[in-house]
Design a protein around this motif. Sequence first.
Motif, PDB file in Angstrom:
ATOM      1  N   HIS A   1      13.209  -2.254  -6.271  1.00  0.00           N
ATOM      2  CA  HIS A   1      13.844  -3.310  -5.468  1.00  0.00           C
ATOM      3  C   HIS A   1      12.894  -3.780  -4.365  1.00  0.00           C
ATOM      4  N   GLY A   2      12.263  -2.842  -3.678  1.00  0.00           N
ATOM      5  CA  GLY A   2      11.346  -3.203  -2.602  1.00  0.00           C
ATOM      6  C   GLY A   2      10.124  -3.954  -3.099  1.00  0.00           C
TER       7      GLY A   2
ATOM      8  N   PHE B   1      12.886  -1.642  13.660  1.00  0.00           N
ATOM      9  CA  PHE B   1      13.914  -0.722  14.155  1.00  0.00           C
ATOM     10  C   PHE B   1      14.923  -0.428  13.044  1.00  0.00           C
ATOM     11  N   MET B   2      15.320  -1.477  12.291  1.00  0.00           N
ATOM     12  CA  MET B   2      16.245  -1.281  11.171  1.00  0.00           C
ATOM     13  C   MET B   2      15.599  -0.458  10.060  1.00  0.00           C
ATOM     14  N   ALA B   3      14.306  -0.683   9.817  1.00  0.00           N
ATOM     15  CA  ALA B   3      13.607   0.074   8.779  1.00  0.00           C
ATOM     16  C   ALA B   3      13.517   1.552   9.152  1.00  0.00           C
TER      17      ALA B   3
ATOM     18  N   VAL C   1      10.435  -3.362   2.096  1.00  0.00           N
ATOM     19  CA  VAL C   1      10.174  -2.359   1.062  1.00  0.00           C
ATOM     20  C   VAL C   1      10.733  -1.009   1.499  1.00  0.00           C
ATOM     21  N   THR C   2      10.510  -0.661   2.753  1.00  0.00           N
ATOM     22  CA  THR C   2      11.033   0.599   3.288  1.00  0.00           C
ATOM     23  C   THR C   2      12.554   0.614   3.272  1.00  0.00           C
TER      24      THR C   2
ATOM     25  N   GLY D   1       0.792  -1.223   0.000  1.00  0.00           N
ATOM     26  CA  GLY D   1       0.000   0.000   0.000  1.00  0.00           C
ATOM     27  C   GLY D   1       0.826   1.275   0.000  1.00  0.00           C
ATOM     28  N   PRO D   2       1.794   1.419   0.909  1.00  0.00           N
ATOM     29  CA  PRO D   2       2.638   2.625   0.877  1.00  0.00           C
ATOM     30  C   PRO D   2       3.397   2.779  -0.445  1.00  0.00           C
TER      31      PRO D   2
END
Length: 244
Positions: free
Chosen positions: A124-125, A222-224, A168-169, A15-16
């Motif tokens: 890529h995402g 957290f990594m995103a 994706v992010t 969605g994003p």
Amino acid sequence: MTVAAGIGYALLALGPSLSLFISVISKKPFLILTVLSSTLLWLMSLIVLAGVWRAFLPLKSTTWWPFAILILTSVSFQEGLRILFWKVYKRLEDILDAFADRLAKPRLFLTDKMLIALAGGLGHGVAHAVFFCLSLLTPAFGPATFFVDKCSQLPFFLVSAIIALAFVTIHTCSMVIAFNGYAEGNKVDQYFVPAVHLVAGMVTLVNFASGGCVVGIPLLYFMAILTLLHCGKMVWRRLSETRQ
């Protein structure tokens, strides 16, 4: 209800990305082409990796290290492909700038370059989400859902969608960071991207532990968030420098 759930899982994962595509990418045909070509490139890379891994699957071991090796090889391959993608883009950028010079038109602005990197990262995402989430969602439209013993708190399809959104992010922002790092010769950005990619991949191994998704998903996000903040900080700095 399961049809609605299946659509919801797909929208959660992409969605994003769809919103970003409609609001930003769709306004410029070249960016649409960049997203499509990037998605195809990364899908092909995942298919190649899957073909290589197929010779070793299914893994008989109950330990985590064989899966860690799979993640390490895939991240190494994709980060090498990212450098190749950058070199192709840089060559194309030189061609476009030369063409603009001949027509007495302005060269690519910094915002144009960042949008191209954003489109490449979005591709890529999306490829990651299609390969690791959407391809698994067909049973989600059936009369029931599915749980796994290791993560009985959440449906398997929901976990897949949540993880896909995080990647994706990470992939979208990482491409912007990497392209800027290559352009500036910034070693911090150049090393930040593969490090985050590798750590995010390794974090997913926590899901093999009983109840691991309760810990693994927050760590992945957290990594995103870290990647998103670093990307935003870098973009703000570059845009501020161009205004001075």
